[in-house]
Scaffold this motif. Structure first.
Motif, mmCIF file in Angstrom:
data_model
loop_
_atom_site.group_PDB
_atom_site.id
_atom_site.type_symbol
_atom_site.label_atom_id
_atom_site.label_comp_id
_atom_site.label_asym_id
_atom_site.label_seq_id
_atom_site.Cartn_x
_atom_site.Cartn_y
_atom_site.Cartn_z
ATOM 1 N N PRO A 7 0.828 -1.203 0.000
ATOM 2 C CA PRO A 7 0.000 0.000 0.000
ATOM 3 C C PRO A 7 0.863 1.254 0.000
ATOM 4 O O PRO A 7 2.041 1.217 0.358
ATOM 5 C CB PRO A 7 -0.794 -0.105 1.300
ATOM 6 C CG PRO A 7 0.051 -0.954 2.189
ATOM 7 C CD PRO A 7 0.782 -1.905 1.274
ATOM 8 N N THR A 8 0.244 2.361 -0.389
ATOM 9 C CA THR A 8 0.892 3.662 -0.303
ATOM 10 C C THR A 8 0.106 4.513 0.686
ATOM 11 O O THR A 8 -0.994 4.151 1.111
ATOM 12 C CB THR A 8 0.957 4.358 -1.672
ATOM 13 O OG1 THR A 8 -0.373 4.482 -2.173
ATOM 14 C CG2 THR A 8 1.804 3.575 -2.651
ATOM 15 N N LEU A 9 0.665 5.624 1.059
ATOM 16 C CA LEU A 9 0.028 6.523 2.012
ATOM 17 C C LEU A 9 -0.287 7.857 1.352
ATOM 18 O O LEU A 9 0.542 8.401 0.619
ATOM 19 C CB LEU A 9 0.932 6.747 3.223
ATOM 20 C CG LEU A 9 1.313 5.503 4.016
ATOM 21 C CD1 LEU A 9 2.260 5.871 5.145
ATOM 22 C CD2 LEU A 9 0.080 4.804 4.549
ATOM 23 N N LYS A 10 -1.484 8.364 1.632
ATOM 24 C CA LYS A 10 -1.912 9.661 1.116
ATOM 25 C C LYS A 10 -2.077 10.597 2.310
ATOM 26 O O LYS A 10 -2.859 10.303 3.230
ATOM 27 C CB LYS A 10 -3.236 9.519 0.376
ATOM 28 C CG LYS A 10 -3.764 10.826 -0.151
ATOM 29 C CD LYS A 10 -5.050 10.616 -0.914
ATOM 30 C CE LYS A 10 -5.472 11.952 -1.490
ATOM 31 N NZ LYS A 10 -6.560 11.822 -2.426
ATOM 32 N N PRO A 11 -1.364 11.746 2.345
ATOM 33 C CA PRO A 11 -1.526 12.677 3.464
ATOM 34 C C PRO A 11 -2.998 13.053 3.653
ATOM 35 O O PRO A 11 -3.699 13.369 2.687
ATOM 36 C CB PRO A 11 -0.692 13.884 3.053
ATOM 37 C CG PRO A 11 0.337 13.317 2.123
ATOM 38 C CD PRO A 11 -0.382 12.226 1.367
ATOM 39 N N GLU A 141 -12.139 4.871 5.537
ATOM 40 C CA GLU A 141 -10.693 4.927 5.309
ATOM 41 C C GLU A 141 -9.970 4.222 6.453
ATOM 42 O O GLU A 141 -10.464 4.164 7.580
ATOM 43 C CB GLU A 141 -10.200 6.382 5.256
ATOM 44 C CG GLU A 141 -10.778 7.193 4.126
ATOM 45 C CD GLU A 141 -10.000 7.079 2.828
ATOM 46 O OE1 GLU A 141 -9.161 6.162 2.691
ATOM 47 O OE2 GLU A 141 -10.223 7.919 1.956
ATOM 48 N N ILE A 142 -8.793 3.734 6.156
ATOM 49 C CA ILE A 142 -7.867 3.237 7.172
ATOM 50 C C ILE A 142 -6.777 4.295 7.297
ATOM 51 O O ILE A 142 -6.160 4.692 6.300
ATOM 52 C CB ILE A 142 -7.224 1.892 6.750
ATOM 53 C CG1 ILE A 142 -8.297 0.836 6.474
ATOM 54 C CG2 ILE A 142 -6.196 1.437 7.781
ATOM 55 C CD1 ILE A 142 -9.073 0.404 7.688
ATOM 56 N N TYR A 143 -6.564 4.768 8.510
ATOM 57 C CA TYR A 143 -5.583 5.823 8.748
ATOM 58 C C TYR A 143 -4.445 5.318 9.635
ATOM 59 O O TYR A 143 -4.679 4.590 10.596
ATOM 60 C CB TYR A 143 -6.227 7.024 9.444
ATOM 61 C CG TYR A 143 -7.330 7.681 8.656
ATOM 62 C CD1 TYR A 143 -7.035 8.519 7.588
ATOM 63 C CD2 TYR A 143 -8.654 7.466 8.983
ATOM 64 C CE1 TYR A 143 -8.048 9.127 6.866
ATOM 65 C CE2 TYR A 143 -9.674 8.076 8.266
ATOM 66 C CZ TYR A 143 -9.366 8.906 7.212
ATOM 67 O OH TYR A 143 -10.370 9.503 6.499
ATOM 68 N N VAL A 144 -3.241 5.756 9.312
ATOM 69 C CA VAL A 144 -2.073 5.521 10.148
ATOM 70 C C VAL A 144 -1.395 6.856 10.381
ATOM 71 O O VAL A 144 -1.592 7.802 9.611
ATOM 72 C CB VAL A 144 -1.091 4.500 9.527
ATOM 73 C CG1 VAL A 144 -1.729 3.125 9.425
ATOM 74 C CG2 VAL A 144 -0.587 4.969 8.176
ATOM 75 N N ALA A 145 -0.607 6.925 11.443
ATOM 76 C CA ALA A 145 0.017 8.203 11.769
ATOM 77 C C ALA A 145 1.326 7.993 12.506
ATOM 78 O O ALA A 145 1.570 6.937 13.087
ATOM 79 C CB ALA A 145 -0.928 9.040 12.629
ATOM 80 N N VAL A 146 2.120 9.054 12.490
ATOM 81 C CA VAL A 146 3.288 9.149 13.353
ATOM 82 C C VAL A 146 3.118 10.409 14.190
ATOM 83 O O VAL A 146 2.477 11.377 13.763
ATOM 84 C CB VAL A 146 4.621 9.193 12.563
ATOM 85 C CG1 VAL A 146 4.879 7.860 11.886
ATOM 86 C CG2 VAL A 146 4.665 10.326 11.574
ATOM 87 N N GLY A 147 3.660 10.368 15.407
ATOM 88 C CA GLY A 147 3.502 11.502 16.303
ATOM 89 C C GLY A 147 4.784 11.854 17.016
ATOM 90 O O GLY A 147 5.704 11.032 17.123
ATOM 91 N N SER A 163 -2.051 9.762 7.648
ATOM 92 C CA SER A 163 -2.199 9.417 6.231
ATOM 93 C C SER A 163 -3.257 8.338 6.064
ATOM 94 O O SER A 163 -3.417 7.470 6.932
ATOM 95 C CB SER A 163 -0.870 8.892 5.655
ATOM 96 O OG SER A 163 0.088 9.931 5.652
ATOM 97 N N ALA A 164 -3.957 8.390 4.930
ATOM 98 C CA ALA A 164 -4.881 7.332 4.564
ATOM 99 C C ALA A 164 -4.095 6.255 3.826
ATOM 100 O O ALA A 164 -3.209 6.564 3.027
ATOM 101 C CB ALA A 164 -5.973 7.884 3.652
ATOM 102 N N VAL A 165 -4.416 5.004 4.113
ATOM 103 C CA VAL A 165 -3.769 3.882 3.434
ATOM 104 C C VAL A 165 -4.498 3.654 2.113
ATOM 105 O O VAL A 165 -5.718 3.520 2.082
ATOM 106 C CB VAL A 165 -3.802 2.614 4.300
ATOM 107 C CG1 VAL A 165 -3.149 1.441 3.563
ATOM 108 C CG2 VAL A 165 -3.109 2.858 5.642
ATOM 109 N N VAL A 166 -3.724 3.642 1.016
ATOM 110 C CA VAL A 166 -4.288 3.505 -0.318
ATOM 111 C C VAL A 166 -3.791 2.199 -0.926
ATOM 112 O O VAL A 166 -2.587 1.939 -0.924
ATOM 113 C CB VAL A 166 -3.870 4.702 -1.209
ATOM 114 C CG1 VAL A 166 -4.443 4.576 -2.603
ATOM 115 C CG2 VAL A 166 -4.276 6.021 -0.561
#
Length: 167
Positions: A7-11, A141-147, A163-166
């Protein structure tokens, strides 16, 4: 190295939340230490390229942090409510973990010096729920993040890049 199939990530969003010092509940009968952290204020804003525009402020939130016995990992369980500028309510929650390093440990200990900006040591997956049709797509959407932590005089802010997982 091929990346086919990954997968890729979309901000999608930037979140800034201000937190109070944690209240140590103590060691639970199930084993981990529990710290409760009140979230005092915050914003949730869409990235300029994200199709669903959100501009929201925190109404209420808290984090139930379970510490691994080793002290190297803190497990996050955040539940909060944001209100968009057009009045919609968003249930914004996430699970994740913080890889403790010496700088992040000073934030948890309450000894971090103003001006500290930690590494992106938190990794989470976010959930957004709402009863407002305009924002229903956020539930799909499935979201992942860094903090990371931003420390100022008398204030600790957590910044998340989501970011949304694409596929």
């Amino acid at each position: 190295m091929a990346t086919d199939g990954f997968p890729t990530l979309k901000p999608a969003f930037t979140v800034l939340i201000e937190i109070d010092p944690g209240l140590p509940v103590g060691t639970l009968s199930s084993g981990p230490n529990l710290i409760w952290v009140k979230i005092t204020s915050g914003t949730l804003v869409s990235h300029e390229s994200y199709p669903t525009k959100v501009n929201a402020t925190l109404l209420s939130g808290a984090d139930w942090i379970h510490g691994d016995p080793s002290g190297e990992i803190q497990r996050l369980d955040v539940r909060s409510i944001f209100k968009t500028d057009d009045g919609a309510l968003l249930n914004f929650s996430y699970l994740g973990l913080i890889n403790m390093d010496p700088e992040i440990a000073t934030v948890f200990a309450g000894t971090a010096k103003p001006g500290l900006v930690t590494q992106w040591g938190a990794v989470t997956h976010k959930f957004i729920q709402t009863g407002t049709e305009k924002y229903k797509k956020l539930e799909d959407e499935i979201y992942v993040a860094v903090g990371r932590f931003l420390v100022e005089e008398g204030k600790v802010t957590v910044e998340y890049k989501i970011s949304a997982v694409v596929p």
